[in-house]
Scaffold this active site. Structure first.
Site, mmCIF file in Angstrom:
data_model
loop_
_atom_site.group_PDB
_atom_site.id
_atom_site.type_symbol
_atom_site.label_atom_id
_atom_site.label_comp_id
_atom_site.label_asym_id
_atom_site.label_seq_id
_atom_site.Cartn_x
_atom_site.Cartn_y
_atom_site.Cartn_z
ATOM 1 N N ASP A 1 -5.834 -0.522 -2.166
ATOM 2 C CA ASP A 1 -6.630 -1.081 -3.297
ATOM 3 C C ASP A 1 -8.044 -1.892 -2.772
ATOM 4 O O ASP A 1 -8.280 -1.589 -1.502
ATOM 5 C CB ASP A 1 -5.814 -2.563 -3.308
ATOM 6 C CG ASP A 1 -5.812 -3.467 -2.173
ATOM 7 O OD1 ASP A 1 -5.198 -2.943 -1.083
ATOM 8 O OD2 ASP A 1 -6.245 -4.676 -2.261
ATOM 9 N N LYS B 1 -7.441 7.036 9.788
ATOM 10 C CA LYS B 1 -9.157 7.137 10.066
ATOM 11 C C LYS B 1 -9.144 7.260 11.582
ATOM 12 O O LYS B 1 -9.470 6.019 12.188
ATOM 13 C CB LYS B 1 -9.786 5.878 9.335
ATOM 14 C CG LYS B 1 -9.580 5.777 8.269
ATOM 15 C CD LYS B 1 -10.294 4.575 7.564
ATOM 16 C CE LYS B 1 -10.554 4.222 5.961
ATOM 17 N NZ LYS B 1 -11.043 2.947 5.690
ATOM 18 N N GLY C 1 0.662 -1.305 0.106
ATOM 19 C CA GLY C 1 -0.166 -0.031 -0.063
ATOM 20 C C GLY C 1 0.759 1.316 -0.035
ATOM 21 O O GLY C 1 0.497 2.402 -0.609
ATOM 22 N N PHE D 1 -14.486 3.235 3.087
ATOM 23 C CA PHE D 1 -13.572 2.500 2.637
ATOM 24 C C PHE D 1 -12.944 3.428 1.203
ATOM 25 O O PHE D 1 -13.748 3.847 0.501
ATOM 26 C CB PHE D 1 -14.210 1.029 1.863
ATOM 27 C CG PHE D 1 -12.996 0.303 1.291
ATOM 28 C CD1 PHE D 1 -12.221 -0.465 2.454
ATOM 29 C CD2 PHE D 1 -12.848 0.193 0.100
ATOM 30 C CE1 PHE D 1 -11.198 -1.254 1.736
ATOM 31 C CE2 PHE D 1 -11.911 -0.627 -0.566
ATOM 32 C CZ PHE D 1 -11.046 -1.343 0.308
ATOM 33 N N ASP E 1 -6.010 2.184 10.287
ATOM 34 C CA ASP E 1 -7.099 2.108 10.175
ATOM 35 C C ASP E 1 -7.770 1.654 11.571
ATOM 36 O O ASP E 1 -7.774 2.631 12.492
ATOM 37 C CB ASP E 1 -7.890 0.847 9.085
ATOM 38 C CG ASP E 1 -9.255 0.770 9.103
ATOM 39 O OD1 ASP E 1 -9.959 1.640 9.476
ATOM 40 O OD2 ASP E 1 -9.532 -0.178 8.614
ATOM 41 N N ARG F 1 -4.903 0.426 -6.819
ATOM 42 C CA ARG F 1 -3.667 1.109 -6.417
ATOM 43 C C ARG F 1 -2.912 2.037 -7.317
ATOM 44 O O ARG F 1 -2.273 2.917 -6.705
ATOM 45 C CB ARG F 1 -2.632 0.044 -6.273
ATOM 46 C CG ARG F 1 -2.942 -1.425 -5.196
ATOM 47 C CD ARG F 1 -1.621 -2.080 -4.694
ATOM 48 N NE ARG F 1 -2.075 -3.085 -4.164
ATOM 49 C CZ ARG F 1 -2.399 -3.256 -2.601
ATOM 50 N NH1 ARG F 1 -2.098 -2.156 -1.905
ATOM 51 N NH2 ARG F 1 -2.414 -4.343 -2.312
ATOM 52 N N GLU G 1 3.644 4.071 6.375
ATOM 53 C CA GLU G 1 2.497 3.642 5.941
ATOM 54 C C GLU G 1 1.606 4.029 5.080
ATOM 55 O O GLU G 1 1.820 5.168 4.974
ATOM 56 C CB GLU G 1 1.898 2.885 7.267
ATOM 57 C CG GLU G 1 1.920 1.591 7.776
ATOM 58 C CD GLU G 1 1.169 0.524 6.852
ATOM 59 O OE1 GLU G 1 0.825 0.747 5.737
ATOM 60 O OE2 GLU G 1 0.840 -0.616 7.323
#
Ligand code: IMP
Ligand code: MG
Length: 179
Positions: free
Chosen positions: A162, A134, A48, A155, A106, A168, A102
């Site tokens: 992704d 988040k 990610g 989301f 989440d 991505r 990162e």
């Protein structure tokens, strides 16, 4: 409103590349101040973070090493569920200043495990940067030093993130369209 369809889901434009990269400018500026003379090792978490890592590192002017790791996911036998372990780290981090890069925090579960596992190898200091946070989804106590953007718990895809492996490579970030 610009939308994209990925597999069975519709997503709508949420954060443009311009907005994202302005936020990255700010993070890089802070890192360049805070890391001067610290010989940092950036540890970017694949898959990610690849796009964030790339844009961030182009803006970091402090002499740095950059490395990439993955978090393996496997099913634990206990009720604790999914366990994750860092793999691919080749550098010795003992006494080094580490910056974890990162894409998103989440619940904070992944980051809490990374921090715990890296701390075992006695780095001098660990700093954490994430492109996205988040805040309402956080369930684990994690150290977050440089957060580029705080977002709601919807989301999202794009800019490295992704949906089921796809999306991505989108240059902007899209959020899931609620029916
Ligand atoms: P955490 O362990 O709950 O903090 O989750 C972190 C991981 O979940 C991230 O590294 C992402 O791979 C994934 N993730 C969390 N939210 C999203 C999202 O909105 N879109 C895509 N992936 C996400
Ligand atoms: Mg990630």
């Amino acid at each position: 409103m610009k939308t994209v369809k990925i597999k069975d889901k519709e997503f709508e434009l949420f954060l443009t590349q311009e907005v994202i990269e302005k936020a990255i400018d700010d993070i890089a500026e802070k890192l360049n101040k805070d890391l001067a003379g610290k010989d940092p090792l950036f540890i970017c978490v694949l898959n990610g973070s690849f796009m964030y890592a790339s844009e961030l590192m182009k803006r970091v002017t402090v002499p740095s090493e950059v490395s990439f790791v993955k978090m393996s996911s496997y099913q634990g036998t206990s009720s604790s569920g999914k366990l994750k372990e860092i793999y691919g780290l080749e550098e010795d981090i003992t006494d080094r200043t580490i910056v974890i890069v990162e894409d998103i925090v989440d619940t904070g579960y992944t980051m809490s495990l990374m921090l715990e596992q890296l701390a075992c190898d006695s780095p001098k200091k660990i700093l954490v940067t994430t492109l996205l946070l988040k805040p309402d989804a956080l369930k684990h106590k994690v150290q977050l030093d440089y957060v580029a953007l705080e977002i709601p718990s919807d989301f999202i895809v794009g800019y490295g993130l992704d949906y089921d492996g796809y999306g991505r490579n989108l240059a902007d970030i899209y959020k899931i369209k609620n029916a």
